[in-house]
Design a protein around this motif. Structure first.
Motif, PDB file in Angstrom:
ATOM      1  N   UNK A   1      16.972  -2.068  -4.342  1.00 13.63           N
ATOM      2  CA  UNK A   1      16.349  -1.376  -3.187  1.00 13.63           C
ATOM      3  C   UNK A   1      16.170   0.126  -3.841  1.00 13.63           C
ATOM      4  N   UNK A   2      14.732   0.830  -3.712  1.00 11.50           N
ATOM      5  CA  UNK A   2      14.500   2.029  -4.187  1.00 11.50           C
ATOM      6  C   UNK A   2      15.359   2.888  -3.173  1.00 11.50           C
ATOM      7  N   UNK A   3      16.123   3.830  -3.911  1.00  9.91           N
ATOM      8  CA  UNK A   3      16.589   5.210  -2.978  1.00  9.91           C
ATOM      9  C   UNK A   3      15.820   5.658  -2.006  1.00  9.91           C
ATOM     10  N   UNK A   4      16.206   5.826  -0.721  1.00 10.87           N
ATOM     11  CA  UNK A   4      15.469   6.185   0.155  1.00 10.87           C
ATOM     12  C   UNK A   4      14.727   7.603   0.038  1.00 10.87           C
ATOM     13  N   UNK A   5      15.716   8.398  -0.495  1.00 15.27           N
ATOM     14  CA  UNK A   5      15.139   9.716  -0.417  1.00 15.27           C
ATOM     15  C   UNK A   5      13.966   9.810  -1.822  1.00 15.27           C
ATOM     16  N   UNK A   6      14.301   9.029  -2.742  1.00 14.87           N
ATOM     17  CA  UNK A   6      13.090   9.321  -3.922  1.00 14.87           C
ATOM     18  C   UNK A   6      12.096   8.557  -3.223  1.00 14.87           C
ATOM     19  N   UNK A   7      12.108   7.445  -2.325  1.00 16.97           N
ATOM     20  CA  UNK A   7      10.849   6.825  -1.976  1.00 16.97           C
ATOM     21  C   UNK A   7      10.219   7.733  -1.199  1.00 16.97           C
ATOM     22  N   UNK A   8      10.852   8.501  -0.150  1.00 17.23           N
ATOM     23  CA  UNK A   8      10.240   9.228   0.988  1.00 17.23           C
ATOM     24  C   UNK A   8       9.563  10.622   0.060  1.00 17.23           C
ATOM     25  N   UNK A   9      10.217  10.915  -1.023  1.00 11.42           N
ATOM     26  CA  UNK A   9       9.685  12.105  -1.539  1.00 11.42           C
ATOM     27  C   UNK A   9       8.798  11.825  -2.689  1.00 11.42           C
ATOM     28  N   UNK A  10       8.508  10.508  -2.777  1.00 18.03           N
ATOM     29  CA  UNK A  10       7.685   9.823  -3.872  1.00 18.03           C
ATOM     30  C   UNK A  10       7.992  10.447  -5.359  1.00 18.03           C
ATOM     31  N   UNK A  11       9.343  10.254  -5.483  1.00 13.36           N
ATOM     32  CA  UNK A  11       9.898  10.845  -6.718  1.00 13.36           C
ATOM     33  C   UNK A  11       9.797   9.706  -8.019  1.00 13.36           C
TER      34      UNK A  11
ATOM     35  N   UNK B   1       0.841  -1.231   0.008  1.00 14.07           N
ATOM     36  CA  UNK B   1      -0.143   0.025   0.089  1.00 14.07           C
ATOM     37  C   UNK B   1       0.735   1.227  -0.039  1.00 14.07           C
ATOM     38  N   UNK B   2       1.668   1.266   0.721  1.00 14.43           N
ATOM     39  CA  UNK B   2       2.794   2.466   0.774  1.00 14.43           C
ATOM     40  C   UNK B   2       3.327   2.912  -0.514  1.00 14.43           C
ATOM     41  N   UNK B   3       3.333   1.861  -1.456  1.00 14.97           N
ATOM     42  CA  UNK B   3       4.090   2.242  -2.586  1.00 14.97           C
ATOM     43  C   UNK B   3       2.879   2.658  -3.872  1.00 14.97           C
ATOM     44  N   UNK B   4       1.675   2.562  -3.435  1.00 15.69           N
ATOM     45  CA  UNK B   4       0.717   2.950  -4.371  1.00 15.69           C
ATOM     46  C   UNK B   4       0.760   4.386  -4.810  1.00 15.69           C
ATOM     47  N   UNK B   5       1.318   5.318  -4.176  1.00 14.65           N
ATOM     48  CA  UNK B   5       1.238   6.492  -4.760  1.00 14.65           C
ATOM     49  C   UNK B   5       2.465   6.755  -5.576  1.00 14.65           C
ATOM     50  N   UNK B   6       3.581   6.143  -5.085  1.00  9.05           N
ATOM     51  CA  UNK B   6       4.780   5.954  -6.046  1.00  9.05           C
ATOM     52  C   UNK B   6       4.448   5.532  -7.315  1.00  9.05           C
ATOM     53  N   UNK B   7       3.729   4.209  -7.261  1.00  9.20           N
ATOM     54  CA  UNK B   7       3.265   3.568  -8.531  1.00  9.20           C
ATOM     55  C   UNK B   7       2.604   4.750  -9.523  1.00  9.20           C
ATOM     56  N   UNK B   8       1.747   5.332  -8.906  1.00  7.48           N
ATOM     57  CA  UNK B   8       0.959   6.296  -9.750  1.00  7.48           C
ATOM     58  C   UNK B   8       1.694   7.380 -10.094  1.00  7.48           C
ATOM     59  N   UNK B   9       2.687   7.855  -9.658  1.00  7.30           N
ATOM     60  CA  UNK B   9       3.520   8.957 -10.062  1.00  7.30           C
ATOM     61  C   UNK B   9       4.589   8.549 -11.110  1.00  7.30           C
ATOM     62  N   UNK B  10       4.922   7.200 -10.928  1.00 10.18           N
ATOM     63  CA  UNK B  10       5.637   6.731 -12.042  1.00 10.18           C
ATOM     64  C   UNK B  10       4.924   6.038 -13.202  1.00 10.18           C
TER      65      UNK B  10
ATOM     66  N   UNK C   1      11.404   5.539 -11.710  1.00 10.17           N
ATOM     67  CA  UNK C   1      11.282   5.205 -13.131  1.00 10.17           C
ATOM     68  C   UNK C   1      12.682   4.968 -13.882  1.00 10.17           C
ATOM     69  N   UNK C   2      13.415   5.977 -13.769  1.00  6.24           N
ATOM     70  CA  UNK C   2      14.632   5.931 -14.201  1.00  6.24           C
ATOM     71  C   UNK C   2      15.494   4.924 -13.652  1.00  6.24           C
ATOM     72  N   UNK C   3      15.622   4.484 -12.211  1.00 11.43           N
ATOM     73  CA  UNK C   3      16.335   3.422 -11.690  1.00 11.43           C
ATOM     74  C   UNK C   3      15.902   2.155 -12.196  1.00 11.43           C
ATOM     75  N   UNK C   4      14.426   2.303 -12.361  1.00 11.42           N
ATOM     76  CA  UNK C   4      13.914   0.827 -12.889  1.00 11.42           C
ATOM     77  C   UNK C   4      14.521   0.668 -14.305  1.00 11.42           C
ATOM     78  N   UNK C   5      14.372   1.612 -15.189  1.00 14.43           N
ATOM     79  CA  UNK C   5      14.672   1.299 -16.498  1.00 14.43           C
ATOM     80  C   UNK C   5      16.337   1.372 -16.721  1.00 14.43           C
ATOM     81  N   UNK C   6      16.915   2.003 -15.839  1.00 17.02           N
ATOM     82  CA  UNK C   6      18.465   1.700 -15.855  1.00 17.02           C
ATOM     83  C   UNK C   6      18.757   0.323 -15.769  1.00 17.02           C
TER      84      UNK C   6
END
Length: 103
Positions: free
Chosen positions: A80-90, A12-21, A95-100
């Motif tokens: 692991x998702x970068x903690x700052x990017x995760x916290x800021x829901x960047x 659930x905590x990643x659902x907002x991040x998914x939407x932004x991605x 997405x760039x991390x995943x593509x890389x």
């Protein structure tokens, strides 16, 4: 179509991040299926769906080693998702991390 799976404790905590991605992917015309699941669902999903990259929320970073061993034959990049990017829901950076990782 690239399948990007995000894993956290309850999915659930990643659902907002998914939407932004997803928004960033759409803006950049990148065909993706980005979804979040709980750690307890990973086995079932990987058995039934092709996954191009698996990103772990910082709160489940301890799973990385076990997943790398367990899914070695599937050749799925796991990080692991970068903690700052995760916290800021960047979504753009994650997405760039995943593509890389898929290159």
């Amino acid at each position: 179509m690239k399948n990007i799976m995000l894993v956290c404790v309850a999915g659930m905590s990643t659902s907002l991040l998914v939407a932004k991605m997803q928004k960033v992917a759409k803006e950049q015309n990148i065909e993706t299926d980005i979804f979040a699941i709980s750690e307890s669902e990973v086995d079932k999903i990987i058995q039934n769906k092709h996954v191009d990259v698996l990103l772990l929320g910082p709160q489940v970073r301890y799973l990385k080693g076990a997943f790398e061993v367990k899914y070695k034959e599937k050749n799925i990049p796991i990080e692991v998702i970068n903690m700052t990017d995760y916290g800021m829901m960047n979504g753009a950076n994650v997405l760039k991390q995943a593509i890389d990782l898929m290159r």
